[in-house]
Design a protein around this motif. Sequence first.
Motif, mmCIF file in Angstrom:
data_model
loop_
_atom_site.group_PDB
_atom_site.id
_atom_site.type_symbol
_atom_site.label_atom_id
_atom_site.label_comp_id
_atom_site.label_asym_id
_atom_site.label_seq_id
_atom_site.Cartn_x
_atom_site.Cartn_y
_atom_site.Cartn_z
ATOM 1 N N LEU A 123 0.838 -1.199 0.000
ATOM 2 C CA LEU A 123 0.000 0.000 0.000
ATOM 3 C C LEU A 123 0.873 1.249 0.000
ATOM 4 C CD1 LEU A 123 -2.683 1.472 0.142
ATOM 5 C CD2 LEU A 123 -2.684 1.129 2.622
ATOM 6 N N ALA A 124 1.913 1.265 0.824
ATOM 7 C CA ALA A 124 2.815 2.423 0.856
ATOM 8 C C ALA A 124 3.467 2.635 -0.503
ATOM 9 C CB ALA A 124 3.876 2.227 1.933
ATOM 10 N N GLU A 125 3.906 1.562 -1.122
ATOM 11 C CA GLU A 125 4.532 1.659 -2.438
ATOM 12 C C GLU A 125 3.533 2.140 -3.484
ATOM 13 O OE1 GLU A 125 7.338 -1.038 -5.401
ATOM 14 O OE2 GLU A 125 5.893 -2.046 -4.086
ATOM 15 N N GLY A 126 2.320 1.617 -3.446
ATOM 16 C CA GLY A 126 1.315 2.024 -4.422
ATOM 17 C C GLY A 126 0.993 3.495 -4.336
ATOM 18 N N VAL A 127 0.827 4.021 -3.116
ATOM 19 C CA VAL A 127 0.561 5.448 -2.945
ATOM 20 C C VAL A 127 1.733 6.270 -3.469
ATOM 21 C CG1 VAL A 127 0.143 7.298 -1.275
ATOM 22 C CG2 VAL A 127 -1.005 5.088 -1.003
ATOM 23 N N ALA A 128 2.951 5.821 -3.200
ATOM 24 C CA ALA A 128 4.128 6.542 -3.693
ATOM 25 C C ALA A 128 4.188 6.537 -5.218
ATOM 26 C CB ALA A 128 5.404 5.913 -3.114
ATOM 27 N N LEU A 129 3.861 5.414 -5.827
ATOM 28 C CA LEU A 129 3.946 5.301 -7.279
ATOM 29 C C LEU A 129 2.890 6.126 -8.002
ATOM 30 C CD1 LEU A 129 4.633 1.466 -7.614
ATOM 31 C CD2 LEU A 129 6.253 3.319 -8.099
ATOM 32 N N VAL A 130 1.743 6.364 -7.358
ATOM 33 C CA VAL A 130 0.645 7.066 -8.023
ATOM 34 C C VAL A 130 0.609 8.547 -7.677
ATOM 35 C CG1 VAL A 130 -1.183 6.811 -6.271
ATOM 36 C CG2 VAL A 130 -1.773 6.677 -8.707
ATOM 37 N N HIS A 131 1.398 8.998 -6.712
ATOM 38 C CA HIS A 131 1.195 10.336 -6.141
ATOM 39 C C HIS A 131 1.432 11.467 -7.132
ATOM 40 C CE1 HIS A 131 5.604 10.762 -5.774
ATOM 41 N NE2 HIS A 131 5.395 12.021 -5.459
ATOM 42 N N ASP A 132 2.209 11.230 -8.195
ATOM 43 C CA ASP A 132 2.510 12.301 -9.158
ATOM 44 C C ASP A 132 1.853 12.089 -10.517
ATOM 45 O OD1 ASP A 132 3.898 14.088 -7.627
ATOM 46 O OD2 ASP A 132 5.887 13.542 -8.341
ATOM 47 N N PHE A 133 0.860 11.213 -10.603
ATOM 48 C CA PHE A 133 0.221 10.932 -11.887
ATOM 49 C C PHE A 133 -0.347 12.195 -12.531
ATOM 50 C CE2 PHE A 133 -1.108 6.242 -12.544
ATOM 51 C CZ PHE A 133 0.198 5.843 -12.403
ATOM 52 N N GLY A 134 -0.826 13.129 -11.726
ATOM 53 C CA GLY A 134 -1.516 14.294 -12.264
ATOM 54 C C GLY A 134 -0.605 15.423 -12.694
ATOM 55 N N HIS A 135 0.705 15.250 -12.571
ATOM 56 C CA HIS A 135 1.598 16.343 -12.945
ATOM 57 C C HIS A 135 1.601 16.564 -14.447
ATOM 58 C CE1 HIS A 135 3.642 18.272 -9.638
ATOM 59 N NE2 HIS A 135 3.669 17.120 -8.993
ATOM 60 N N THR A 136 1.720 17.821 -14.813
ATOM 61 C CA THR A 136 1.706 18.263 -16.206
ATOM 62 C C THR A 136 3.089 18.124 -16.825
ATOM 63 O OG1 THR A 136 2.335 20.490 -15.565
ATOM 64 C CG2 THR A 136 -0.021 19.987 -15.587
ATOM 65 N N PRO A 137 3.211 18.379 -18.132
ATOM 66 C CA PRO A 137 4.560 18.522 -18.687
ATOM 67 C C PRO A 137 5.241 19.740 -18.070
ATOM 68 C CG PRO A 137 2.900 19.227 -20.284
ATOM 69 C CD PRO A 137 2.168 18.562 -19.151
ATOM 70 N N PHE A 138 6.551 19.703 -18.016
ATOM 71 C CA PHE A 138 7.375 20.808 -17.516
ATOM 72 C C PHE A 138 7.200 21.062 -16.018
ATOM 73 C CE2 PHE A 138 5.961 22.077 -21.909
ATOM 74 C CZ PHE A 138 7.078 21.567 -22.557
ATOM 75 N N GLY A 139 6.842 20.015 -15.272
ATOM 76 C CA GLY A 139 6.829 20.115 -13.820
ATOM 77 C C GLY A 139 5.848 21.149 -13.292
ATOM 78 N N HIS A 140 6.256 21.807 -12.203
ATOM 79 C CA HIS A 140 5.367 22.771 -11.551
ATOM 80 C C HIS A 140 5.119 23.994 -12.444
ATOM 81 C CE1 HIS A 140 4.982 20.769 -7.708
ATOM 82 N NE2 HIS A 140 6.276 20.519 -7.735
#
Length: 405
Positions: free
Chosen positions: A99-116
């Motif tokens: 569960l910890a690994e899954g949350v870590a792997l999915v946490h940035d799915f919504g990031h756009t191109p070119f970061g912040h």
Amino acid sequence: MTFDRQALGFGYGQHAAFASDPWATRGRLHAEAGSPTRSDFQRDRDRIVHTTAFRRLKHKTQVFIAADGDHYRTRLTHTIEVAQIARALARALKLDEDLAEGVALVHDFGHTPFGHTGEDALHEVLEPYGGFDHNAQSLRIVTKLERRYAEFDGLNLTWESLEGLVKHNGPLMTAAGEGTRGPVPQPILDYCAIHDLELASFASLEAQVAAIADDIAYNTHDIDDGLRAGYLTFPMLEEVPFLARLMREVHDRYPGLESSRFTHEIMRRQITAMVEDVIGVAQARLREIRPQSVGEVRQAGRVIATFSEEMSETDRQIKHLLMTRIYRHPEVMRVRQGAASIVTDLYRAFMADPLLMKEHYWIDQIVGMSEPARARHVGDYLAGMTDTFAISAHRRLFDHTPDLR
């Protein structure tokens, strides 16, 4: 071929009483039969890894865009480092590692191109329609936008994985229903109306270790990448007493060490010190709170997996160093300005002519949509782009594309 289910190993030892139980999940929005060979949290983790959203992280910016060189972190390599640290913390605290690994792997799915930079640009153009939030976008991806399964949109993750995705940085609402960090993004509210993620409570300890692992990872690898780019120097690191001490330790033990090895020795000591600090704080708070279930963790009223006061000050100092020396460096700002204009230009072009989004899932329906609905779909399309795809799309549609090198 048949197998003995009772004899299977699931990759972990005994869990603590306050850990999330993979055999007692609150379930999925769409009911599914369980797997005889994997826990539900393992299945979540595997589904996350096999998505197109996960693969796209390979070509999304962390700090330095791909054109700067092959050795800089991307959003994918950052995610993998976060998952490794989260799993180590979960193992030390006897939590569910999957569960910890899954949350870590999915946490940035919504990031756009070119970061912040891309996120800020997309938020600005979408502000009249509710704005853009990468955490809310991650939820949209795993509940709606990934189209892989015959019976449902999204990944149909367990309640615990979705809770961890949405609340890993803490509650989004107070008990009175007010947003803890401003208004709660509408996509999160919309989803919670049909599958309540209990936004006023803290998340599981597995989600908490994934959140602090994110800080540990980027505090370390952004220094490494900054040194590689030349925006940071070893004398600059001495502005942070913690880093100065680590450098003295490495120098005293390995005098004359070449710079690449010297850097790695500093970084590995930094990660170790931060991980051990979090474990110590979590253990102390667990002794105080004495939670006997994951529910008591959620109702504890405070974060359990976090830095000590001393390490929190170090964390603040490192973030200040990164902000002043890297994130606001004139050359980085020049590239950011160009990247923002690419995102803004593409948004305006797609809003004016949605048929330009040839690969979009809803291309046949989007022309007749209302302006707010169309804007959200354009935002989905843009957020899913990699750096390279966004640059290519801009070159196809415009006479001049900013040089991001």
